[in-house]
Every structure is written in structure tokens, then in C-alpha cells.
Design a protein around this motif. Structure first.
Motif, short mmCIF file in Angstrom:
data_model
loop_
_atom_site.label_atom_id
_atom_site.label_comp_id
_atom_site.label_asym_id
_atom_site.label_seq_id
_atom_site.Cartn_x
_atom_site.Cartn_y
_atom_site.Cartn_z
N GLY A 1 0.83 -1.20 0.00
CA GLY A 1 0.00 0.00 0.00
C GLY A 1 0.86 1.25 0.00
O GLY A 1 2.07 1.19 -0.23
N LYS A 2 0.21 2.38 0.28
CA LYS A 2 0.96 3.64 0.36
C LYS A 2 1.45 3.81 1.80
O LYS A 2 0.66 3.63 2.73
CB LYS A 2 0.05 4.80 -0.03
CG LYS A 2 -0.37 4.68 -1.48
CD LYS A 2 -1.18 5.86 -1.95
CE LYS A 2 -1.47 5.67 -3.42
NZ LYS A 2 -2.63 6.39 -3.89
N PRO A 3 2.73 4.17 1.96
CA PRO A 3 3.30 4.19 3.33
C PRO A 3 2.45 4.93 4.35
O PRO A 3 2.24 4.43 5.46
CB PRO A 3 4.66 4.86 3.13
CG PRO A 3 5.04 4.51 1.72
CD PRO A 3 3.75 4.45 0.95
N ILE A 4 1.91 6.08 3.99
CA ILE A 4 1.17 6.86 5.00
C ILE A 4 -0.09 6.10 5.44
O ILE A 4 -0.44 6.08 6.62
CB ILE A 4 0.85 8.30 4.48
CG1 ILE A 4 0.59 9.26 5.62
CG2 ILE A 4 -0.27 8.33 3.48
CD1 ILE A 4 1.79 9.89 6.21
N GLU A 5 -0.74 5.44 4.48
CA GLU A 5 -1.94 4.67 4.83
C GLU A 5 -1.58 3.43 5.66
O GLU A 5 -2.25 3.09 6.63
CB GLU A 5 -2.69 4.27 3.55
CG GLU A 5 -3.31 5.47 2.86
CD GLU A 5 -3.74 5.20 1.42
OE1 GLU A 5 -3.74 4.03 1.00
OE2 GLU A 5 -4.07 6.18 0.72
N VAL A 6 -0.48 2.78 5.25
CA VAL A 6 -0.05 1.58 5.99
C VAL A 6 0.30 1.95 7.43
O VAL A 6 -0.12 1.28 8.38
CB VAL A 6 1.15 0.91 5.28
CG1 VAL A 6 1.75 -0.18 6.17
CG2 VAL A 6 0.75 0.34 3.93
N TRP A 7 1.04 3.05 7.59
CA TRP A 7 1.43 3.42 8.95
C TRP A 7 0.22 3.83 9.79
O TRP A 7 0.16 3.54 10.99
CB TRP A 7 2.51 4.51 8.94
CG TRP A 7 3.86 3.88 8.76
CD1 TRP A 7 4.64 3.88 7.64
CD2 TRP A 7 4.57 3.07 9.73
NE1 TRP A 7 5.78 3.14 7.84
CE2 TRP A 7 5.77 2.65 9.12
CE3 TRP A 7 4.31 2.68 11.04
CZ2 TRP A 7 6.71 1.84 9.78
CZ3 TRP A 7 5.25 1.87 11.70
CH2 TRP A 7 6.43 1.47 11.07
N THR A 8 -0.75 4.49 9.17
CA THR A 8 -1.96 4.85 9.91
C THR A 8 -2.63 3.58 10.44
O THR A 8 -3.06 3.51 11.60
CB THR A 8 -2.92 5.64 8.98
OG1 THR A 8 -2.18 6.73 8.42
CG2 THR A 8 -4.14 6.16 9.72
#
Ligand SMILES: Cc1cc2nc3c(=O)[nH]c(=O)nc-3n(C[C@H](O)[C@H](O)[C@H](O)COP(=O)(O)OP(=O)(O)OC[C@H]3O[C@@H](n4cnc5c(N)ncnc54)[C@H](O)[C@@H]3O)c2cc1C
Length: 437
Positions: A80-87
Motif C-alpha cells: 500500500g501507500k506508506p502513509i496509509e499503511v502506517w496509519t
């Protein structure tokens, strides 16, 4: 899940051995869990679905996953996209701290800044360390405390600084019992990410001492099967430790291989200090060149149909293996910029698509060197003669015949451009551009 964890985010450092960020995570005193993200911002941009790099990543991520499973732990793998994964990770786990290793590309620096901000909003510490180079950022500077822009003095200083301290491995193995105990998670497959396998094996991750001892004599001859290490994909993704390799190179009889590792550090620090090189010439005046940019000639170069056998051999090696010998990278790149007067950025982008070892800093450095626009460039009026280069570095034509078997057939194209004419045209064009200032 309430126990606070330390997460280590693996990116270009796909190994458990001698990994700086992992070492610091393991020393944090909390259970540790490594994470890898198949970054959709990068993957969605790749148009060839048979991509050697993605295939390599899947292979290596699975290897790490198995190593961790054997220790009763797992690798959290997300797509996925890093910011979404980290969220999502923040909501799924109780995270105390996140550890990662430095990256020097503009995209990666921006990404890390955004993730650092997100983590800070949740009061989670984000700690980053040097890992993929021997010296980074401001560690090797001129006497005036400015970054080096010429390799030779940089390498002299680099070598002087290269004490055993900088080559020590981080003994992660001593703390492996600190991996968080959990059952293995699933790893996404190539097919699930819409990629196809090529199936060719990847080069070995070790280099024999013997190769390093004789490297200076073998490295320029593309016909030799083991003239160079072929470690570039491993260095690219951190499946070998740069410290282990530099230690081995320092102990070798011949120090030329160590100099190559120094080139690698050099280009990383150029990109870090001069991010404009990603899009523009390091020497701005070279952006004034009136490139011919003939699309038909570019296509012939890409396909290895220029009628210059060493250039065609190199391009076909690249298209088939995703790798090209360094000497031939220099010849093909110079041919594109000087003989065909095509913007180096076109060639750089083509290499970026095809190279299994693609690395922005080394690729950009190599292309700007060939175009004459870079940090350490040869004077613009020095133009490689591809025929002489072939005579010198492939004297028996073994490399050329391997990749261009139809060399003597009438079907093999006539040279796309005559050398003397092309050389003069390049010199005139460059001279005119540089006179503008
Ligand atoms: C136009 C051009 C584009 C290039 N693009 C890339 C690229 O995208 N990625 C990449 O890793 N290298 C690139 N290089 C540098 C070099 O060609 C490759 O690193 C090398 O061919 C990889 O093969 P090897 O592992 O057998 O190298 P070896 O000769 O065994 O060298 C060992 C390691 O030293 C490093 N190294 C060697 N030469 C250089 C160099 N000139 N600059 C930086 N690092 C070096 C690499 O990490 C390499 O794996 C490029 C060179 C040119 C001229």
C-alpha cells in the motif's frame, strides 16, 4: 494487543545481520517486530509487469519472513501507500518507537518526513540511522567544510577516515531473542501485486577474495563471466552489509574494489547535498545544450540496433538481464549523449526502467558523467570512440558476438551515424551551449 513494541521499518536494508536500525530497535528493551511495505506509489508506476526488482524483493522478503518464523516471530508485510499503511499499523499495534535507516533520495526523504510527523502526532518516536553507506551527509567534507564535487580528493579523505571503527558490524545476533513472539503473517505474492515472474536466478550475495585481488585486471572486460562482483542488486536492497564488504575489500591485495565502493558513497553524498541533480545538470550551463532528441534514433539505441556492435551488445544485455557491464554502461551512455545528441535524462530514465540494480544516485552520477554535465565529468571534447573501446576491452569480440550473433549478416544495421561526423557535431553543439553562459 497492549504490550508496547519497537517496530523496525526495513527498506533498502533487507537483512537481519549487521543492520543499524534493527540493532537499535533490539537494544530498545521492548519486543521488536520488523515491517516491510511494498510501496504502491513506486510499484504502480512500473509499466513492465515482469520487473526483476519486484521479483527480487518478493524473494528476499520471503527469506526474511522464514528466518523470523524460525525464531518464533514474523515480518509484517504490507502492500500500500506508506502513509496509509502506517496509519493502520498505529491503530493495530501499541507502538512505542519506530526505527529505520537513512535514505538519501528526495522521494524517500519526503516520505520519511511525512511518516515522522504522523508518528509524532501519536507520540511515537522515530529514530533513523546511517546504514547503507560507510560515510554519509557531512562526514566527509573539504577543508572549507563544503561537500566534495570532485571524486579524487573525496576518495583520499574517505580513505584516511576509513578506520576499523567505521567497518565494525552491529552484532544484532546477540539480541535475536527480543523479536516479538507471534505466529507468521502472510506475505503478498507477485501475482497479488499484479506482477509476473521472469524466473532467472539472481547473482550470488558473496564475492570471492580472489576476484577482489585481481579485480583491477578483470573489471573492464565484459566478456569475462566473473570480472566484476555482480553484487549491485544486493547492495541496492541491502541484502549484503556494506561494512562487511568494505572490510573484505580493504583486506584485499588490490584496493580498486574499495575505490568502487567509495564511488558509491560519493554519488550518494552528491544526491544528498545537490538534490537538483535529480532533474537538472549538476553544472547548470549544461542544461543549455540543444539536444537533437531524435525519437527514431532513441528507439534504435534502446533496442540495440545502432550498427555499433559494442553499443548494441550492451543494450541487448540490459534488455535481457536487467544488468549491463560498467564499461559498456559508459560506452552506451556516452554514445547516446554525444553521438546521437540525445538528452542524458532520456537514457537515465531508460536505464531506470531496466536495471535490476537501479539506484538513483549511481545512475544519475553515471549519466551525468557520460554527458559531461556532472560532478566529476571529463571535458566535453573527450568523446569515446565506440570502435576503439570495443577493440581495447573486447579484443576477441567474444562479448559482442554473444549479444549480436548476426554481426556478419546483411540484416545487421549499418552505423546509425558516422563517428567522425558525430564527434565533431557533439563538440560544436556543446561548445555553442557552454559559450552562452
Ligand atoms: C551510465 C551509468 C549508469 C549506472 N547506473 C547504476 C545504477 O543504477 N545502479 C548501480 O548500482 N550502479 C550504476 N552504475 C555504476 C556501475 O556500472 C554498476 O554499479 C556496476 O556495473 C554493477 O556491477 P557489479 O556489481 O558487478 O560492479 P562491481 O564492479 O563489482 O563493483 C562493486 C560495487 O561497487 C559499486 N560501484 C561500482 N562502480 C560504481 C560507480 N561508478 N558508481 C557507483 N557505484 C559503483 C556498485 O555498488 C557495485 O555493485 C552506473 C554506471 C554508469 C556509467
Amino acid at each position: 494487543m497492549s504490550e508496547p513494541l519497537s517496530l523496525v521499518w526495513l527498506r533498502r536494508d533487507l537483512r537481519l545481520h549487521d543492520n543499524t536500525a534493527l540493532y537499535h530497535a533490539l537494544k530498545s528493551g521492548r519486543p521488536v517486530i520488523p515491517v516491510f511495505i511494498f510501496d504502491r506509489i513506486i510499484l504502480d508506476d512500473l509499466d513492465d509487469r515482469r520487473d526483476r526488482r519486484v521479483e527480487f524483493l518478493v524473494q528476499e522478503v520471503n527469506r526474511l519472513h522464514t528466518e523470523l518464523a524460525k525464531m518464533g516471530s514474523t515480518l509484517l508485510v504490507r502492500y500500500g501507500k506508506p502513509i496509509e499503511v502506517w496509519t493502520e499499523l498505529i491503530s493495530q499495534f501499541t507502538i512505542a518507537e519506530v526505527f529505520a535507516n537513512h535514505d538519501y533520495e528526495v522521494y524517500a526523504k519526503d516520505r520519511d518526513q511525512a511518516i515522522g510527523k504522523l508518528l509524532a502526532e501519536h507520540r511515537i518516536g522515530f529514530h533513523t540511522s546511517k546504514d547503507q553507506v560507510i560515510f554519509e551527509r557531512d562526514e566527509v567534507l573539504t577543508g572549507k567544510k563544503t561537500p566534495y564535487t570532485v571524486f579524487t580528493p573525496y576518495s583520499r579523505n574517505w580513505r584516511e577516515k576509513l578506520t576499523d571503527f567505521y567497518l565494525k558490524s552491529y552484532p544484532t545476533e546477540h539480541y535475536f531473542e527480543r523479536f516479538w513472539k507471534t505466529s507468521p503473517e502472510k506475505v503478498p505474492t507477485l501475482a497479488e501485486m499484479d506482477f509476473l515472474p521472469v524466473g532467472e536466478p539472481f547473482p550470488d550475495r558473496t564475492v570471492p577474495d580472489k576476484l577482489l585481488d585481481t579485480y583491477n585486471k578483470t573489471r573492464d572486460f565484459p566478456a569475462l563471466p566473473h570480472g566484476t562482483s555482480q553484487l549491485s542488486i544486493h547492495l541496492r536492497f541491502g541484502t549484503v552489509s556494506i561494512r562487511d564488504l568494505a572490510r573484505q575489500a580493504k583486506a584485499a591485495e588490490d584496493k580498486t574494489f574499495l575505490t568502487e565502493l567509495c564511488w558509491r558513497d560519493f554519488y550518494f553524498q552528491v544526491l544528498d547535498h545537490f538534490p537538483h541533480v535529480e532533474k537538472n545538470s549538476f553544472r547548470r550551463e549544461y542544461d543549455q545544450i540543444d539536444w537533437r532528441n531524435n525519437e527514431d534514433e532513441f528507439e534504435k539505441w534502446c533496442q540495440g540496433q545502432t550498427g555499433y556492435p559494442i553499443v548494441d551488445a550492451g543494450m541487448r544485455q540490459l534488455n535481457t538481464l536487467g544488468w549491463m557491464h560498467n564499461r559498456v554502461r559508459m560506452i552506451t551512455a556516452s554514445f547516446l549523449c554525444k553521438h546521437l545528441l540525445i538528452d542524458w535524462r532520456w537514457g537515465e530514465a531508460y536505464f531506470a526502467k531496466k536495471l535490476r540494480d537501479y539506484d538513483l544516485s549511481a545512475n544519475n552520477g553515471g549519466w551525468q558523467w557520460a554527458a559531461g554535465s556532472g560532478t566529476d565529468a571529463a571535458p566535453y571534447f573527450r568523446v569515446f570512440n565506440p570502435t576503439l573501446q570495443a577493440k581495447k576491452f573486447d579484443p576477441k569480440g567474444i562479448y559482442i558476438r554473444h549479444w549480436v550473433p548476426e554481426l556478419d549478416e546483411p540484416t545487421y544495421p549499418k552505423p546509425i551515424v558516422e563517428h567522425t561526423l558525430a564527434r565533431q557535431r557533439a563538440i560544436d553543439t556543446y561548445r555553442k551551449a557552454l559559450a552562452r553562459k
